[in-house]
Scaffold this motif. Structure first.
Motif, short mmCIF file in Angstrom:
data_model
loop_
_atom_site.label_atom_id
_atom_site.label_comp_id
_atom_site.label_asym_id
_atom_site.label_seq_id
_atom_site.Cartn_x
_atom_site.Cartn_y
_atom_site.Cartn_z
N ASP A 269 0.87 -1.17 0.00
CA ASP A 269 0.00 0.00 0.00
C ASP A 269 0.91 1.23 0.00
OD1 ASP A 269 -2.31 -1.58 0.20
OD2 ASP A 269 -2.06 -1.73 2.38
N PHE A 270 0.30 2.41 -0.16
CA PHE A 270 1.09 3.64 -0.15
C PHE A 270 1.28 4.11 1.30
CE2 PHE A 270 0.20 3.67 -4.63
CZ PHE A 270 1.33 4.26 -5.18
N ASN A 271 2.14 3.39 2.02
CA ASN A 271 2.52 3.77 3.37
C ASN A 271 3.89 4.45 3.28
OD1 ASN A 271 0.23 2.54 4.56
ND2 ASN A 271 1.23 0.55 4.39
N LEU A 272 3.96 5.69 3.76
CA LEU A 272 5.17 6.49 3.60
C LEU A 272 5.65 7.02 4.94
CD1 LEU A 272 3.79 8.56 0.62
CD2 LEU A 272 5.52 6.78 0.42
N THR A 273 6.93 7.33 5.03
CA THR A 273 7.45 7.96 6.25
C THR A 273 6.99 9.41 6.29
OG1 THR A 273 9.51 8.81 5.30
CG2 THR A 273 9.51 6.52 6.05
N ALA A 274 6.82 9.93 7.50
CA ALA A 274 6.40 11.33 7.66
C ALA A 274 7.42 12.28 7.05
CB ALA A 274 6.19 11.64 9.14
N GLY A 275 8.68 11.86 7.02
CA GLY A 275 9.72 12.70 6.43
C GLY A 275 9.50 12.96 4.96
N ALA A 276 8.78 12.05 4.30
CA ALA A 276 8.52 12.21 2.86
C ALA A 276 7.69 13.44 2.57
CB ALA A 276 7.81 10.96 2.33
N VAL A 277 6.95 13.93 3.58
CA VAL A 277 6.11 15.12 3.38
C VAL A 277 6.95 16.33 3.01
CG1 VAL A 277 4.53 16.73 4.51
CG2 VAL A 277 4.32 14.27 4.93
N ILE A 278 8.12 16.48 3.63
CA ILE A 278 8.93 17.68 3.38
C ILE A 278 10.20 17.42 2.58
CG2 ILE A 278 8.08 18.96 5.36
CD1 ILE A 278 10.51 18.14 6.91
N TRP A 279 10.54 16.15 2.27
CA TRP A 279 11.73 15.89 1.45
C TRP A 279 11.67 16.57 0.10
CZ3 TRP A 279 16.41 15.12 2.50
CH2 TRP A 279 16.82 14.30 3.55
N PRO A 280 10.50 16.65 -0.57
CA PRO A 280 10.46 17.35 -1.86
C PRO A 280 10.96 18.78 -1.79
CG PRO A 280 8.48 16.04 -1.58
CD PRO A 280 9.20 15.99 -0.28
#
Length: 267
Positions: free
Chosen positions: A62-73
């Motif tokens: 599933d699309f389970n992501l780390t919270a850090g992915a929110v601001i990495w972009p």
């Protein structure tokens, strides 16, 4: 060579710009590393059913992501802006500095989690809002302390990704010139994050953990799909940043700075 009195204000403005961009880069990278221990459901956030993607035989994701992915972009975008105006040297400088501060932060966090808790702190935080018993010191350690494998993997992937991004960005700029900012920014991010997405998982969970190679490849692919998508969606932000910098520095000085950065990257 004769310098006008306007050289000093221009130099000061470009220096202030580099400090400002570096501060954004360092802060976002550091925060992303610290909050990365939380995993969230992308499908639940969007209110859609789990993706249940079947990859590599019977492995389902599933699309389970780390919270850090929110601001990495935003780290990627800031890196590209620094590269545009200060070249590969500017990106390398802040990348190594950021990696050092991240390592320092993990050392301090580890040291703090080993400190003996005060008894009254344990007592006043003995229950959560629902009345369930908790050990606040244990929770503190679980949240902030990350495994050695994750730390080594994330720092290694971060540096490889940043150095590769800087090189690809300038290579594309050599081809496109000052045109097509979206192409060199998005292109460099897509190449560098293809490596980054798999390196961190390989080191953290295959070398130091117990994941199979299939799991590494499958999760890495999901992470890359997310980074691929956000890199494209955030392209307008890149143009807004360039427009703001042109107004701050003046279009002529901004173009001069970008040209110097490009030339120095290939000397």
């Amino acid at each position: 060579m004769t310098h006008s009195f306007t050289d000093k204000p221009q130099k000061r403005a470009s220096t202030n710009l580099y400090i400002f961009l570096s501060a954004i880069f360092l802060t976002n990278a550091l925060v992303a590393e610290i909050i990365g221990v939380k995993i969230f459901s992308g499908e639940t956030l969007l209110g859609v059913p789990p993706a249940q993607i079947h990859l590599l035989d019977d492995f389902v994701l599933d699309f389970n992501l780390t919270a850090g992915a929110v601001i990495w972009p935003f780290v990627f975008i800031t890196s590209d802006i620094i590269n545009e105006y200060f070249g590969k040297a500017g990106v390398r400088r802040i990348s190594f500095l950021t990696a050092g501060f991240i390592a320092y932060s993990f050392l301090i966090i580890y040291a703090v989690t080993t400190l003996p808790p005060a008894q009254f702190w344990l007592e006043v935080n003995a229950k959560d809002p629902a009345g369930n018993p908790i050990n606040i010191d244990n929770a503190f350690g679980m949240i902030f302390r990350q495994g050695l494998g994750i730390i080594i993997g994330s720092l290694t992937a971060f540096l490889i990704g940043q150095l590769l991004d800087a090189s690809v960005f300038q290579y594309l700029r050599k081809i496109t010139g000052s045109r097509k900012v979206w192409l060199r920014a998005t292109g460099s991010t897509l190449v560098s994050q293809l490596i980054d997405s798999f390196v961190v998982l390989f080191i953290a969970f295959w070398v130091f953990g117990n994941w199979s190679m299939k799991q590494v490849l499958a999760v890495g692919l999901i992470n890359y799909i997310y980074k691929f998508t956000t890199a494209i969606l955030l392209t307008p932000v890149l143009y807004l940043a360039h427009s703001a910098i042109d107004r701050y520095l003046g279009k002529e000085h901004a173009d001069e700075l970008a040209n110097e950065a490009s030339m120095s990257s290939f000397m």
